[in-house]
Scaffold this motif. Structure first.
Motif, short mmCIF file in Angstrom:
data_model
loop_
_atom_site.label_atom_id
_atom_site.label_comp_id
_atom_site.label_asym_id
_atom_site.label_seq_id
_atom_site.Cartn_x
_atom_site.Cartn_y
_atom_site.Cartn_z
N LYS A 14 -9.33 -6.82 -2.48
CA LYS A 14 -7.97 -6.60 -1.98
C LYS A 14 -7.09 -6.29 -3.18
O LYS A 14 -7.44 -6.60 -4.33
CB LYS A 14 -7.47 -7.83 -1.22
N LYS A 15 -5.99 -5.65 -2.88
CA LYS A 15 -5.01 -5.51 -3.95
C LYS A 15 -4.44 -6.88 -4.25
O LYS A 15 -4.38 -7.76 -3.38
CB LYS A 15 -3.91 -4.55 -3.51
N ARG A 16 -3.98 -7.03 -5.45
CA ARG A 16 -3.58 -8.36 -5.87
C ARG A 16 -2.45 -8.92 -5.01
O ARG A 16 -2.38 -10.11 -4.74
CB ARG A 16 -3.16 -8.33 -7.35
N ASP A 17 -1.55 -8.07 -4.51
CA ASP A 17 -0.40 -8.58 -3.77
C ASP A 17 -0.69 -8.65 -2.27
O ASP A 17 0.19 -8.93 -1.48
CB ASP A 17 0.83 -7.70 -4.03
N GLN A 18 -1.91 -8.37 -1.84
CA GLN A 18 -2.24 -8.49 -0.42
C GLN A 18 -2.77 -9.88 -0.10
O GLN A 18 -3.30 -10.56 -0.98
CB GLN A 18 -3.30 -7.47 -0.03
N ILE A 19 -2.65 -10.26 1.17
CA ILE A 19 -3.20 -11.55 1.60
C ILE A 19 -4.61 -11.35 2.13
O ILE A 19 -5.51 -12.11 1.82
CB ILE A 19 -2.30 -12.16 2.70
N GLU A 20 -4.79 -10.34 2.93
CA GLU A 20 -6.07 -10.15 3.59
C GLU A 20 -7.11 -9.58 2.64
O GLU A 20 -6.80 -8.71 1.85
CB GLU A 20 -5.92 -9.16 4.74
N TRP A 21 -8.31 -10.09 2.78
CA TRP A 21 -9.46 -9.50 2.06
C TRP A 21 -10.07 -8.41 2.91
O TRP A 21 -10.20 -8.56 4.11
CB TRP A 21 -10.52 -10.57 1.78
N ASN A 22 -10.50 -7.34 2.26
CA ASN A 22 -11.22 -6.27 2.95
C ASN A 22 -12.69 -6.39 2.61
O ASN A 22 -13.05 -6.40 1.43
CB ASN A 22 -10.73 -4.89 2.50
N GLN A 23 -13.49 -6.49 3.63
CA GLN A 23 -14.92 -6.60 3.35
C GLN A 23 -15.48 -5.21 3.04
O GLN A 23 -15.33 -4.29 3.82
CB GLN A 23 -15.66 -7.16 4.56
#
Length: 2046
Positions: A1541-1550
């Motif tokens: 994920k981008k550092r400022d995002q909450i969600e992880w992308n698998q």
């Protein structure tokens, strides 16, 4: 005004204008794709396809083009061809396929048809050549050799008669005479000289037939070219020879005078036979002639290598087209003559091509296609366009003016009767062609007179069209009222307008605008109606050609018009069929004729008021000229002949203009041709004297006003040959390519031939032999590389049959420069002797010769040893160089150079002066061994004479050179080997060279010492003896000392299996220095009782010596590895049984079977080894004697060798026959009164069968009264004898009877009836054996008067009644539910006033074993070793153990351990995982108590983190991950999950959930210069490790970026979420979410603990808080489909916990209340019926809401399956669902295990009924196997096989049997609100299956199924998740493998299928899916569950034996279980309760 918006509007306006302006130019700038093209054949089918019906045929047709053309097969008439089933198919790749077919299926329209292949795309179509398909049905045929009648001395031609229906396919291959000699076709020249010749056409030619030929017969052998079949003729042909009486003139036999022969040329040109079938006596003379084409002149056929004449038959080999023509055979003898004409046509394959193949032509320009073709004969030429004929038959197709419709594909076809060929070409249009199109036009308008009118037409096209206007068919020109104007718009359209000023009524009418360009025409017309009176504009005179159609419209104005009519001669038209009049004023007259239609026609227009107007039209009909056909006299004209032609034109309007042309040119007087008019309608052409120039096409042209007609006729003129180019004398330089032209003209075209004069003078000429360098092409003689031999006189002759022809003789001279025939030669001379060198130069004289020596001029003046002389020869000059005395320096290259006027040449003589060689030098030793030495030396000067040989001389160092040995070596080598030396000896060696002149001096000598050698002797006294089954001892002694060749260092001992080709395995033994001591070696790990071959060789430091002779020996015998088979027993008598068997396979005997051993014992004592008996025998059967009667015996057979006992067979059982019983063991007679005595007895010790009755005998003592008998039933043990006499003694005895008969009598006992009846007990002391938990009854039957009082003592203590023990009315003591403590002595006391009596019984309690001791012995990464010890207090013999073990998060598995086994290995465990292990013992009572649980773990750890730099490699838009940097912790890695994920995002992308450990992985599509977080989850079987990394991608240029700043300057990894200013900082979601989650989890945890404590059972035998913990923490289950789909936006984090809407806490084990599940759903498993097979379940379908819940039997054995039909096994890993969390499940928030092995990704599959029925089964609702799946194939992809019965029911020792003590089940499922019956705490064992109450019902797997059915499940089978999830099966386990799954056929597919939606509960409860949480799943799956069920087999036994609660396993069953334990894997029989309760299912735990 908003400025930016305004600016934007203007910009858009500009863009629109620019786009419009670009318009057509922009489009034109992009021409059609240049790559696009019409179809062209790549592979065109051949002309003929013949095939046999047994082989079929495929016809391939391929074409290229862009776009790719479509292939269509058509018939010759153009109709498309379709499939005919079984006979004709068109394959997907365009092939026309004819499959093999039966003869009766032959269809002419299919199998004898002309097809063609059509290829088409949007640019056009092309058709292939004709494909003649002919299927040949295999038919029987015979060939016959015919008798030939022949006059002696003539040649005979024997024919082979082939039936006509196969004649095209069968040809003669050879002839066979009666002696079997075969005569084959032979084209060799020598073959034509023999007596026999097989002609090319197959006939046998026999020349000069004599009387002896009449005795021979001949058969022809033929071959079928389609089937390859060869056969001999059915008849033999003979020669019938006639002796002529007198002379006979030539007689023709055969078929007339004309015979046409057509030959199709094969790749190498074919051969042809021309027959001349004539016979005569004397033997005639045959001559062959060929007619010159087109003439009656003939020339004799020239015979050469290619054209042969054999007797009268002409054979032409390698026929060419020029051989075609008419041949004449003339036959003469002294009596008369005859002739035969034959026309030969040599066919050459047709081919064609079109030039150019593609051309792009601008509109209106001409296009020319030329068809160039070859082949012979050519019958027709035709053209097609796009697959349609265009009626053109000339080789050149010319299109004068190309139009748009002319573009497309053109084809030229050339054909003859046999074949066809085609070529295609494409015509493309140049530039852009858009025909005019009217884009906008005026409409019909009605108006009053006065105003102006504006009519407008807009047209487009490319090129730009011009617009013109018409009114009533007349063009409108500008005038004062009509103005026409036009302009072109920016987009290329033409706008034209018509202005009419002040419109009048007369202006009304039909206006038409016409847009015209060179590409086409478009027009638009509409009426302008102007109110006013009718008016007709003036009509011009109309001229029309007769035969055409007149169309005229009346030009009417005025409005409204009521009617328009046409009149002629005041008659309204139509007045005949040709005329048509239309209401709008149009008149049509078809096929106009002058007589009937030339007239004045009047148009009359009227309005309703009656006003009318009239207008006249004069129609003039013109007639075209008509020419009567004419021609010259038939045939070509002779030169000088007079000719006339008359051109008559009887039809057509006058005046006529008639003229003539010749070949398109006007005829002038100076051509010698005159023309003259004859009247007004004729012309005559006259040729006074025909000349050659008059040949051509004469055309008569006739013209008049109506048009032009012409007629053409050809004139051919016979013209004798005349020179176009007459040859002249030529001179050529030798070696050049000579060309002499000789061209002649004439009609017919002359044939030009060249001949060469014989000899040096002209006169006699012969044909030029065709050779590589001489050829004639179109009259030109070519001589390549001309030489002197080609010099001479040549004749060129031109003949066409007219006149005598032309001929010219020329001289071709070759001017030769000097030439030496020998360019280089060697010449030798001995040194000191004279020599002469000679050079001879040929060529044109004078020739000068000079000598060079080594390229330097040689001048004899400088050296008087040299002399030069010259001699003039007829062909040139000879020069000689003499040398008086040769020296070594004369070895040189002498060159003589010859020069004349035409050039020069040179020749060289390599002078070699020879002498003896010099001595060899540099002699040295290259290599030496013990017996040889390798020498090398330098080659000396050889004296210019090749060295013949070297002589190597050698001697021992102490000998003299007179005692030498020699070795001769060839002179070309400088290395040699001297052999036959002795090892370790000193030698002197020297060498001498020798050539043809003599020998050299000796070289210097060298001294050498030979080396040691490998031993040459073999070891001695070798002995091989067996030591044991796998070891042999080898002993030997060294070889003789003389053969050591050095010091022996040791020995190699080799061994291998005898009689195999394998190589020896060698072992090394060191040498023993002790003199005479034997060596020995033991060979170990050999095969049992196997013959080995042993060899030994000694070795020293040089190498090994020779191998000894093979010694063969067997290893000691072993024990047989397989038991005897087919063991069977037969009962013979009550004490004998016969046992038979078959020997084990020979390969498994491991020795010589000496005896067989039969092990036998009564079945109930079988478990006790000490009670077993053994009998040995050598035969394959035996009789066992002395057995107990009527006893079931168990027997095993084993084979015995010298090595010991082998494997035992599977136990078999037989029962001995019954016999008469023994006597009852004891008898009592008790007085009951003064007339009655009670007789009681004990049964016989050996009943020897089933007792059927007892017989009581009584007899008064001492009297002679008869004995009384009384029969008593077998169950009665006493008898009351009555009616006895008082005080009289009676004797009693008793016998027992079986079906066999009455047994022995008991002892006699005497009693006497009396009034006194003392208390006595009739029962006997006895021992009673009671089974644990069963009731026991001990009898105490007493008599007495008064009635005695009965009391009992238990172990000496007075008995008092209680709940378990009570006294029965008959005095017996009843003990209910016996336990171990009840064992002991029980005494019964009877007492009355007279006496007392007592008996003592002993009670033995048979109980299952107590808990054994289990201790851990050892651990590895995948195995545990445990020690087992029985409980010290066990009395009953232990039969074995059941070992139970489970991984931390898995299912229990079991393993059977025999009672003798002290240690047991549990294998195939998960690496690095915790395990629980306990054991139960079992005996013939059943399974005992469980041991304490042993907690342990296998070795191995979770994956270990790597260093970031080694793992991560960053670039600008990707990051590479090096997974090899991870360490596996001892357990192999399974896979990685990669998230980012981008550092400022909450969600992880698998990114991927299935990355293999050995690979690198690249995460793509990242943004440059951006900070990212990366989360890696590494999985192995010990768990998983999560690592998080942050990294920044590089910039686009490859630079790095600065760290992010979080306000503290530290570049924090996790950027805070920005909040609005009005929100407090602590409301940040990063802070609040974990806080709230923690509070919820703590609250839930407290509730769970409280409820668990309150519900805890006091009497839980496994008790303890850990059990509750176990179920709460580890036994949570989920709904089967409950996998979490992270793709849904509402499921944010895979680590989160999502509370279900109806969340229930897990019930405490044993709680007794109903849940909403239970009330809502009713009972899962009802006794009566089965549920439907849907994933959701409808409670209304089953009203039995409170039936007992019965769990299915639990499979306990991980070993054996009936059919392991590819059951999808877990294989250590959990497939697929890496990031999915199951709803309604409890999780550990940290450290949970989630992932399984994605490589095992599999679809779900639910399980159908085991017998393949589609019906549902209890607890198993869900999808079925795919259609067609065998019902017994069960997928195994869930984590649970069945509901996991209760945890502490330590399951069954065998086959799923539970212990007698089975605690009530614990609940695996948090919401299983089942009320468990309390009495089930002690669960009865099923006879065969698992515990009857083995756990919660399967319906209760879903913890929260309390919502309404509709809400919870919606329309999951009709909605978006309907079909795709059908394969998930009835349980939502992680695994997805299914056997035969339709969704994922490759079971190793790395991408798992999508999970079902959150609430998509596949089976509503399926089985007890206890491991759905990620925490559980991995550990479950990791275990490699072996096969675990009895799939597919009809569990007949299970069905038969429906267990009842009191049903107890019998001794027999226990015995079978024990046997299974010994003999192989355990078979799990699953029980089907009450007929429908359970089906034998199993799944694989995941």
């Amino acid at each position: 005004m908003n400025k930016p918006n305004e600016r934007l509007k203007w910009l858009m306006l500009y863009a629109a204008v620019a786009l419009i302006a670009c318009g057509s130019q922009c489009l034109a700038a992009n021409p059609p794709d240049a790559d696009q093209k019409g179809p062209v054949f790549l592979k065109e089918p051949t002309n003929r396809i013949d095939f046999s019906n047994s082989t079929g045929a495929e016809i391939e047709c391929k074409a290229s083009g862009n776009p790719m053309p479509e292939i269509i097969w058509i018939r010759s008439d153009g109709t498309a061809v379709g499939d005919v089933p079984g006979l004709r198919q068109i394959s997907s790749d365009g092939k026309l396929v004819f499959p093999p077919f039966r003869a009766e299926d032959y269809r002419q329209e299919v199998h004898a048809q002309v097809y063609a292949c059509l290829a088409r795309n949007q640019f056009g179509s092309i058709i292939s050549r004709d494909v003649h398909v002919r299927a040949v049905v295999s038919q029987f045929y015979i060939t016959e050799a015919e008798n030939e009648y022949v006059i002696k001395g003539n040649a005979a031609v024997v024919k082979c008669k082939i039936p006509s229906f196969v004649a095209d396919f069968v040809q003669v291959e050879a002839w066979v005479d009666e002696e079997g000699i075969e005569l084959w076709r032979n084209n060799a020249t020598s073959a034509y000289d023999g007596k026999y010749l097989v002609l090319p056409s197959g006939e046998l030619h026999i020349r000069e037939v004599g009387p002896e030929d009449g005795y021979k017969s001949y058969q022809c052998r033929t071959k079928h070219r389609l089937t390859g079949e060869t056969r001999l003729s059915a008849t033999k042909g003979r020669l019938v020879i006639t002796e002529p009486v007198g002379s006979v003139s030539p007689q023709l036999n055969g078929n007339g005078n004309q015979e046409h022969i057509t030959l199709t040329r094969v790749p190498k040109m074919g051969s042809v036979t021309l027959m001349c079938p004539a016979q005569a006596y004397p033997v005639p003379f045959f001559r062959w002639y060929k007619f010159i084409e087109g003439t009656t002149r003939k020339q004799a056929v020239v015979l050469n290598d290619r054209v042969k004449q054999v007797s009268g038959t002409l054979i032409i080999k390698d026929a060419v087209v020029d051989d075609s023509g008419k041949y004449l055979c003339v036959v003469n003898n002294s009596v008369g003559g005859e002739s035969v004409e034959t026309v030969l046509t040599v066919t050459a394959p047709l081919s064609a091509n079109i030039d150019p193949p593609t051309q792009t032509i601008d509109f209106g320009r001409p296009a020319v296609f030329t068809c160039q073709y070859t082949g012979n004969p050519i019958k027709t030429v035709s053209w097609m366009k796009d697959g349609k004929a265009i009626g053109h038959s000339e080789p050149v197709l010319r299109i004068e003016s190309v139009k748009k419709e002319d573009k497309g594909m053109y084809q030229c076809f050339v054909r003859n009767d046999q074949e066809s060929a085609e070529a295609s070409a494409e015509l493309k249009l140049g530039g852009r062609f858009d025909p005019p199109v009217i884009r906008q036009a005026f409409q019909e308008e009605t108006m009053e007179p006065g105003p102006s009118v504006f009519l407008k037409c807009v047209a487009g096209g490319n090129p730009t069209p011009e617009i013109s206007w018409e009114l009533g068919g007349k063009k409108i020109a500008n005038n004062d009222r009509y103005q026409v104007g036009q302009y072109v718009t920016v987009n290329g359209d033409v706008v034209s307008y018509l202005n009419i000023t002040s419109v009048h009524t007369n202006d009304g009418g039909l206006y038409k605008c016409i847009a015209k360009s060179k590409v086409g025409v478009a027009e638009h017309s509409a009426k302008l109606n102007v109110y006013g009176l009718p008016y007709i504009r003036q009509m011009e005179k109309k001229a029309i050609v007769a035969g055409e159609t007149l169309i005229v419209t009346c030009p009417v104005a005025g409005y409204p018009i009521d009617s328009i009519v046409w009149e002629r001669d005041n008659r309204a038209l139509p007045i005949n069929r040709k005329q048509k009049v239309f209401p709008n004023g149009t008149l049509i007259i078809e096929n106009v004729e002058r007589n009937s239609d030339q007239a004045t026609y009047t148009c009359v227009a009227k309005n309703q008021e009656g006003y009318s107007a009239r207008g006249s039209l004069e129609v003039q009909v013109m007639v075209l000229p008509r020419i009567i056909p004419f021609a010259f006299e038939e045939g070509p004209a002779q030169v000088g002949q007079y000719l006339t032609l008359h051109c008559s034109v009887p039809g057509g309007d006058l005046p006529l203009d008639i003229d003539w042309t010749l070949d398109g040119q006007q005829i002038s007087e100076d051509l010698g041709i005159t023309t003259a008019r004859v009247g007004r309608r004729g012309s005559v052409l006259t040729i006074e004297a025909v000349e050659a120039s008059h040949a051509g096409n004469f055309t008569c042209h006739a013209r008049n006003l109506a048009g032009h007609q012409q007629f053409t006729t050809p004139l051919n003129v016979y013209v004798p040959p005349r020179w176009i180019l007459e040859p002249t004398d030529k001179a050529f330089a030798q070696g050049s390519d000579a060309k002499v032209e000789c061209k002649a003209d004439g009609f017919p075209k002359p044939q030009v031939t060249w001949k060469k004069a014989v000899g040096d003078t002209p006169g006699e000429y012969k044909d030029l032999k065709k050779s590589d360098n001489i050829r004639v092409e179109e009259g030109t003689l070519h001589v390549d590389n001309i030489q002197k031999t080609n010099e001479g006189y040549y004749l060129c002759e031109a003949i066409n049959g007219i006149g005598s022809g032309l001929s010219a003789v020329i001289m071709i001279s070759v001017q030769a420069p000097p030439e030496f025939t020998e360019k280089l030669r060697n010449q030798t001379a001995r040194r000191g002797e004279p020599a002469v060198l000679q050079c001879e130069a040929k060529g044109e004289k004078p020739i000068g010769i000079l000598w060079n020596m080594n390229n330097m001029r040689l001048d004899p003046k400088n050296d008087n040893r040299y002399t030069i002389r010259e001699e003039i020869l007829s062909t040139g000059v000879m020069s000689s160089l003499s040398i008086k005395r040769t020296e070594r320096s004369d070895s040189a290259l002498f060159t003589c150079v010859a020069t004349n006027a035409f050039g020069s040449d040179d020749a060289s003589i390599n002078m070699i002066v020879q002498e003896v060689p010099e001595m060899p030098y540099a002699l040295k030793v290259l290599d030496k061994s013990g017996r040889s030495v390798q020498l090398s030396w330098a080659q000396p000067y050889d004296g210019n004479s090749p060295l013949v040989r070297y002589i190597i001389e050698f001697k021992r160092s102490r000998a003299s050179w007179s005692e030498i040995d020699r070795v001769i070596v060839p002179g070309h080598t400088t290395e040699a080997q001297v052999q036959k030396l002795s090892p370790a000896t000193t030698y002197n060696i020297r060498i001498v060279a020798e050539n043809a002149i003599g020998t050299s001096q000796s070289s210097e000598a060298v001294t050498i010492i030979t080396a040691e050698e490998a031993p040459s002797g073999k070891p001695q006294n070798i002995k091989v003896e067996p030591v044991n089954q796998t070891t042999m001892r080898v002993t030997w002694k060294p070889p003789p000392r003389t053969e050591w060749n050095g010091e022996i260092l040791g020995y190699y001992v080799g061994y291998k299996l005898s009689n195999t080709n394998s190589s020896y395995v060698f072992e090394t033994i060191n040498f023993i220095t002790e003199e005479g001591k034997e060596h020995n070696l033991e060979l170990q790990n050999l095969r049992v009782y196997t013959q080995y071959s042993v060899v030994i060789q000694a070795f020293n430091k040089i190498g090994a010596g020779p191998l000894s002779e093979e010694e063969k020996q067997f290893t000691a015998e072993g024990t047989p590895s397989q038991p005897p088979s087919d063991t069977a027993c037969t009962t013979l008598t009550s004490q004998t049984i016969r046992v038979g068997w078959v020997s084990p396979p020979l390969e498994s005997a491991n020795g010589v079977i000496k005896t067989y051993k039969v092990v036998y014992a009564p079945s109930d004592e079988w478990y006790d080894e000490t009670k077993r008996h053994y009998k040995k025998t050598a035969s394959s059967d035996t009789v066992l004697h002395g057995l107990k009667k009527y006893t079931n015996y168990t027997m095993q057979v084993l084979a015995t060798t010298a090595g010991g006992d082998g494997v035992r067979s599977v136990p078999i059982h037989c029962q001995t026959e019954p016999d008469v019983p023994e006597a009852p063991t004891d008898v009592k007679a008790l007085v009951m009164g003064n007339a009655a005595i009670l007789v009681s007895w004990r049964p016989p010790a050996q009943p020897n069968g089933i007792i059927t009755q007892y017989t009581v005998y009584s007899k008064a003592e001492g009297a002679e009264t008869e004995t009384k008998t009384q029969k008593v039933p077998h169950y009665q043990m006493s008898f009351e004898a009555t009616e006895l006499e008082k005080n009289k003694p009676y004797e009693f005895w008793v016998t027992a009877s079986t079906t066999i008969g009455e047994g022995q009598q008991s002892k006699s006992i005497v009693a006497m009836p009396s009034d006194q009846v003392p208390a006595k007990i009739a029962s006997f002391d006895d021992t009673f054996t009671a089974t644990f938990k069963e009731d026991a009854k001990m009898p105490c039957l007493a008599v007495g008067a008064p009635q005695p009082e009965i009391t009992w003592k238990i172990k000496g203590v007075e008995f008092s009644a209680n709940d378990r023990m009570r006294l029965l009315p008959d005095g017996s003591l009843l003990i209910k539910s016996v336990n171990r403590q009840d064992a002991g002595d029980y005494s019964c006391h009877a007492e009355n006033s007279i006496a007392k009596d007592s008996i003592t019984h002993k009670l033995i309690v048979l109980a299952p074993p107590q808990s054994p001791h289990v201790t851990l012995s050892a651990t590895t990464t995948d195995a545990l070793t445990v020690k087992l010890k029985p409980h010290e207090g066990d009395t009953a013999p232990l039969h074995g153990y059941t070992l139970h073990y489970k991984p931390e998060f898995g299912e229990w598995e079991t393993s059977e351990v025999s009672v003798d086994s002290q240690k047991h290995n549990i294998e195939s465990l998960l690496c690095g995982s915790r395990y629980q292990v306990y054991a139960t013992g079992f005996n013939n009572i059943g399974a005992g108590e469980a041991s304490d649980i042993l907690n342990t773990r296998t070795k191995g750890q979770k994956p270990k983190l790597p260093e970031k730099p080694r793992f991560i490699e960053v670039s600008s838009n990707s990051v590479s991950l090096h997974f090899k940097a991870w360490k596996d912790g001892g357990c192999p890695m399974s896979h990685f999950v990669v998230e980012s994920k981008k550092r400022d995002q909450i969600e992880w992308n698998q990114i991927s959930n299935n990355v293999k450990p050995d690979n690198n992985y690249v995460v793509l599509d990242l943004e440059p210069a951006t900070w990212y977080n990366l989360r890696i989850t590494a999985h192995n079987s010990a768990g998983f490790t999560v690592a998080e990394y942050d990294f920044a991608t590089l910039t686009v240029t490859g630079g790095t970026i600065a760290p992010l700043d979080d306000g503290t300057g530290h570049g924090n990894v996790h950027t805070r979420i920005r909040l609005p200013a009005w929100m407090p900082e602590w409301l940040d979601l990063n802070f609040m979410v974990p806080l709230i989650a923690t509070v919820v989890v703590v609250a839930v945890g407290i509730c769970v603990v409280c409820v668990a404590l309150s519900r805890r059972r006091a009497d839980d035998m496994r008790g303890g808080q850990k059990d509750v913990y176990y179920d709460v923490v580890y036994n949570q289950t989920m709904g089967p489909g409950a996998t979490l789909d992270k793709r849904r936006p509402d499921l944010r984090d895979e680590l989160g916990y999502i509370a279900p809407p109806n969340r229930k806490l897990p019930p405490v084990p044993g709680s007794n209340y109903n849940t909403c599940d239970r009330i809502k759903r009713g009972t899962v498993i009802s006794r009566g019926g089965l549920r439907s097979n849907h994933s959701t379940w409808d409670p209304r379908r089953n009203p039995n809401l409170y039936e007992e819940l019965k769990a299915p039997p639990v499979p306990m054995h991980g070993n054996h399956y009936g059919h392991a039909h590819g059951n999808a096994e877990c294989h250590y890993r959990h497939p697929g669902m890496e990031d999915e969390i199951c709803p309604y499940a409890t999780f550990h928030l940290l450290g949970f295990r989630e992932e399984m092995d994605p490589t095992k990704a599999m679809n779900f599959q639910t399980f159908p009924h085991q017998n393949g029925h589609a019906g549902p089964v209890p607890g198993h609702a869900g999808t079925m196997l795919p259609p067609g799946h065998p019902g017994h194939v069960h997928s195994r992809s869930g984590s649970q096989s069945m509901p996991r019965a209760n945890r502490y029911q330590r399951k069954n020792s065998q086959g799923g049997q539970s212990s007698i003590y089975t605690p009530a089940p614990e609940y695996d499922d948090p919401a299983n609100c089942a009320e468990e019956d309390q009495y089930r705490r002690y669960t009865r064992v099923n006879s065969q299956g698992g515990s009857l109450y083995s756990g919660p019902g399967p319906e209760y797997d879903d913890p929260a199924n309390c919502a309404p059915e509709e809400d919870q499940y919606g329309s999951q089978y009709g909605g978006p998740y309907g079909q795709p999830y059908d394969h998930y099966g009835s349980r939502g386990s992680m695994g997805r493998r299914s056997i035969g799954s339709a969704r994922n056929p490759g079971n190793g597919s790395p991408e798992p299928p999508p999970p079902p939606p959150r609430n998509h509960d596949m089976s509503n409860s399926s089985f007890n899916d206890s491991k759905e949480s990620n925490e559980i799943s991995e550990a479950e799956c990791d275990r490699d569950h072996g096969p675990r069920g009895n799939y597919g087999e009809d569990s007949s036994e299970a069905v038969k034996r429906s267990p009842q609660p009191k049903d107890q396993r019998t001794t027999e069953e226990m015995r079978k279980l024990i046997e299974r334990n010994e003999t192989g894997p355990k078979q799990l029989q699953l029980q089907q309760t009450n007929g429908a309760g359970f089906t034998a299912y199993d799944t694989m735990a995941v």
